[in-house]
Design a protein around this motif. Structure first.
Motif, PDB file in Angstrom:
ATOM      1  N   THR A 160       0.068  18.349   5.550  1.00 25.27           N
ATOM      2  CA  THR A 160      -0.706  17.983   4.370  1.00 25.27           C
ATOM      3  C   THR A 160      -0.382  16.562   3.939  1.00 25.27           C
ATOM      4  O   THR A 160      -1.291  15.760   3.659  1.00 25.27           O
ATOM      5  N   ARG A 161       0.907  16.222   3.896  1.00 21.61           N
ATOM      6  CA  ARG A 161       1.296  14.849   3.539  1.00 21.61           C
ATOM      7  C   ARG A 161       0.738  13.847   4.552  1.00 21.61           C
ATOM      8  O   ARG A 161       0.241  12.784   4.183  1.00 21.61           O
ATOM      9  N   LEU A 162       0.831  14.189   5.810  1.00 18.34           N
ATOM     10  CA  LEU A 162       0.315  13.321   6.866  1.00 18.34           C
ATOM     11  C   LEU A 162      -1.195  13.131   6.728  1.00 18.34           C
ATOM     12  O   LEU A 162      -1.705  12.017   6.884  1.00 18.34           O
ATOM     13  N   THR A 163      -1.898  14.195   6.400  1.00 23.10           N
ATOM     14  CA  THR A 163      -3.354  14.123   6.266  1.00 23.10           C
ATOM     15  C   THR A 163      -3.758  13.235   5.093  1.00 23.10           C
ATOM     16  O   THR A 163      -4.653  12.390   5.220  1.00 23.10           O
ATOM     17  N   ILE A 164      -3.093  13.393   3.960  1.00 24.80           N
ATOM     18  CA  ILE A 164      -3.394  12.552   2.797  1.00 24.80           C
ATOM     19  C   ILE A 164      -3.099  11.088   3.123  1.00 24.80           C
ATOM     20  O   ILE A 164      -3.918  10.197   2.855  1.00 24.80           O
ATOM     21  N   SER A 165      -1.963  10.836   3.728  1.00 23.91           N
ATOM     22  CA  SER A 165      -1.590   9.471   4.106  1.00 23.91           C
ATOM     23  C   SER A 165      -2.573   8.890   5.113  1.00 23.91           C
ATOM     24  O   SER A 165      -2.955   7.714   5.016  1.00 23.91           O
ATOM     25  N   SER A 166      -3.001   9.692   6.051  1.00 27.09           N
ATOM     26  CA  SER A 166      -3.954   9.232   7.071  1.00 27.09           C
ATOM     27  C   SER A 166      -5.286   8.867   6.447  1.00 27.09           C
ATOM     28  O   SER A 166      -5.916   7.872   6.838  1.00 27.09           O
ATOM     29  N   LEU A 167      -5.730   9.669   5.485  1.00 28.85           N
ATOM     30  CA  LEU A 167      -6.978   9.345   4.787  1.00 28.85           C
ATOM     31  C   LEU A 167      -6.876   7.981   4.126  1.00 28.85           C
ATOM     32  O   LEU A 167      -7.780   7.154   4.246  1.00 28.85           O
ATOM     33  N   ARG A 168      -5.764   7.735   3.448  1.00 27.55           N
ATOM     34  CA  ARG A 168      -5.578   6.444   2.778  1.00 27.55           C
ATOM     35  C   ARG A 168      -5.582   5.294   3.783  1.00 27.55           C
ATOM     36  O   ARG A 168      -6.161   4.242   3.542  1.00 27.55           O
ATOM     37  N   LEU A 169      -4.911   5.499   4.901  1.00 28.62           N
ATOM     38  CA  LEU A 169      -4.874   4.450   5.922  1.00 28.62           C
ATOM     39  C   LEU A 169      -6.258   4.208   6.503  1.00 28.62           C
ATOM     40  O   LEU A 169      -6.671   3.068   6.692  1.00 28.62           O
ATOM     41  N   LEU A 170      -7.006   5.267   6.755  1.00 22.38           N
ATOM     42  CA  LEU A 170      -8.363   5.101   7.274  1.00 22.38           C
ATOM     43  C   LEU A 170      -9.243   4.350   6.278  1.00 22.38           C
ATOM     44  O   LEU A 170     -10.103   3.555   6.678  1.00 22.38           O
ATOM     45  N   GLN A 171      -9.017   4.559   4.993  1.00 24.64           N
ATOM     46  CA  GLN A 171      -9.769   3.821   3.976  1.00 24.64           C
ATOM     47  C   GLN A 171      -9.460   2.326   4.058  1.00 24.64           C
ATOM     48  O   GLN A 171     -10.368   1.491   3.952  1.00 24.64           O
ATOM     49  N   VAL A 172      -8.199   1.988   4.265  1.00 24.17           N
ATOM     50  CA  VAL A 172      -7.802   0.579   4.411  1.00 24.17           C
ATOM     51  C   VAL A 172      -8.438  -0.015   5.663  1.00 24.17           C
ATOM     52  O   VAL A 172      -8.985  -1.125   5.633  1.00 24.17           O
ATOM     53  N   ILE A 173      -8.375   0.717   6.765  1.00 21.31           N
ATOM     54  CA  ILE A 173      -8.947   0.218   8.022  1.00 21.31           C
ATOM     55  C   ILE A 173     -10.442  -0.007   7.881  1.00 21.31           C
ATOM     56  O   ILE A 173     -10.977  -1.050   8.281  1.00 21.31           O
ATOM     57  N   ALA A 174     -11.145   0.948   7.295  1.00 27.24           N
ATOM     58  CA  ALA A 174     -12.597   0.813   7.100  1.00 27.24           C
ATOM     59  C   ALA A 174     -12.904  -0.388   6.214  1.00 27.24           C
ATOM     60  O   ALA A 174     -13.837  -1.157   6.488  1.00 27.24           O
ATOM     61  N   GLN A 175     -12.108  -0.570   5.181  1.00 25.62           N
ATOM     62  CA  GLN A 175     -12.301  -1.714   4.285  1.00 25.62           C
ATOM     63  C   GLN A 175     -12.093  -3.023   5.040  1.00 25.62           C
ATOM     64  O   GLN A 175     -12.858  -3.968   4.877  1.00 25.62           O
ATOM     65  N   ASP A 176     -11.052  -3.083   5.867  1.00 26.11           N
ATOM     66  CA  ASP A 176     -10.786  -4.298   6.641  1.00 26.11           C
ATOM     67  C   ASP A 176     -11.915  -4.620   7.612  1.00 26.11           C
ATOM     68  O   ASP A 176     -12.200  -5.788   7.870  1.00 26.11           O
ATOM     69  N   PHE A 177     -12.557  -3.596   8.157  1.00 33.13           N
ATOM     70  CA  PHE A 177     -13.677  -3.803   9.070  1.00 33.13           C
ATOM     71  C   PHE A 177     -15.017  -3.874   8.324  1.00 33.13           C
ATOM     72  O   PHE A 177     -16.059  -4.081   8.946  1.00 33.13           O
ATOM     73  N   ASN A 178     -14.952  -3.667   6.999  1.00 36.18           N
ATOM     74  CA  ASN A 178     -16.142  -3.720   6.164  1.00 36.18           C
ATOM     75  C   ASN A 178     -17.222  -2.737   6.630  1.00 36.18           C
ATOM     76  O   ASN A 178     -18.390  -3.093   6.766  1.00 36.18           O
ATOM     77  N   ILE A 179     -16.780  -1.510   6.906  1.00 36.80           N
ATOM     78  CA  ILE A 179     -17.702  -0.459   7.326  1.00 36.80           C
ATOM     79  C   ILE A 179     -17.350   0.839   6.595  1.00 36.80           C
ATOM     80  O   ILE A 179     -16.219   1.000   6.137  1.00 36.80           O
ATOM     81  N   PRO A 180     -18.301   1.753   6.505  1.00 31.24           N
ATOM     82  CA  PRO A 180     -17.976   3.058   5.909  1.00 31.24           C
ATOM     83  C   PRO A 180     -16.940   3.789   6.765  1.00 31.24           C
ATOM     84  O   PRO A 180     -16.949   3.692   7.999  1.00 31.24           O
ATOM     85  N   GLN A 220       0.842  -1.203   0.000  1.00 30.41           N
ATOM     86  CA  GLN A 220       0.000   0.000   0.000  1.00 30.41           C
ATOM     87  C   GLN A 220       0.870   1.243   0.000  1.00 30.41           C
ATOM     88  O   GLN A 220       1.787   1.362   0.793  1.00 30.41           O
ATOM     89  N   GLN A 221       0.564   2.136  -0.896  1.00 28.97           N
ATOM     90  CA  GLN A 221       1.281   3.403  -0.954  1.00 28.97           C
ATOM     91  C   GLN A 221       0.303   4.478  -0.487  1.00 28.97           C
ATOM     92  O   GLN A 221      -0.731   4.697  -1.100  1.00 28.97           O
ATOM     93  N   PHE A 222       0.621   5.135   0.598  1.00 28.80           N
ATOM     94  CA  PHE A 222      -0.293   6.091   1.196  1.00 28.80           C
ATOM     95  C   PHE A 222      -0.116   7.495   0.649  1.00 28.80           C
ATOM     96  O   PHE A 222      -0.985   8.336   0.812  1.00 28.80           O
ATOM     97  N   LEU A 223       0.992   7.757   0.003  1.00 33.83           N
ATOM     98  CA  LEU A 223       1.235   9.053  -0.640  1.00 33.83           C
ATOM     99  C   LEU A 223       2.114   8.779  -1.849  1.00 33.83           C
ATOM    100  O   LEU A 223       3.241   8.314  -1.707  1.00 33.83           O
TER     101      LEU A 223
END
Length: 81
Positions: A29-49, A5-8
């Motif tokens: 800004t870089r941290l925020t973009i990366s954090s968004l990507r990580l949160l997307q992965v976490i949500a996907q792993d938990f199968n929730i929005p 996974q590439q977060f940025l």
């Protein structure tokens, strides 16, 4: 979980670098973009929005990812430090 996974992306990093921001703002800004990507992965792993994620779920996910690296090797898991 997504392997490699590439977060940025390098392109995104370059766009941030070109922005009229201070060094601290660029870092955030870089941290925020990366954090968004990580949160997307976490949500996907938990199968929730993503909007339904709780801090407890994020902590649990981080513990699971950390445990995977400890048990299966440092190159395992999503986060690579």
């Amino acid at each position: 979980m997504i392997d490699n996974q590439q977060f940025l992306t390098p392109e995104e990093s370059l766009e941030v670098e070109k922005a009229l921001l201070t060094s601290s703002e660029k870092f955030l800004t870089r941290l925020t973009i990366s954090s968004l990507r990580l949160l997307q992965v976490i949500a996907q792993d938990f199968n929730i929005p993503i909007n339904d994620l709780t801090s407890e779920q994020i902590i649990t996910w981080m513990e699971i990812d950390s445990k995977k690296k400890i048990e299966e090797g440092k190159d395992q898991g999503v986060l690579k430090w």
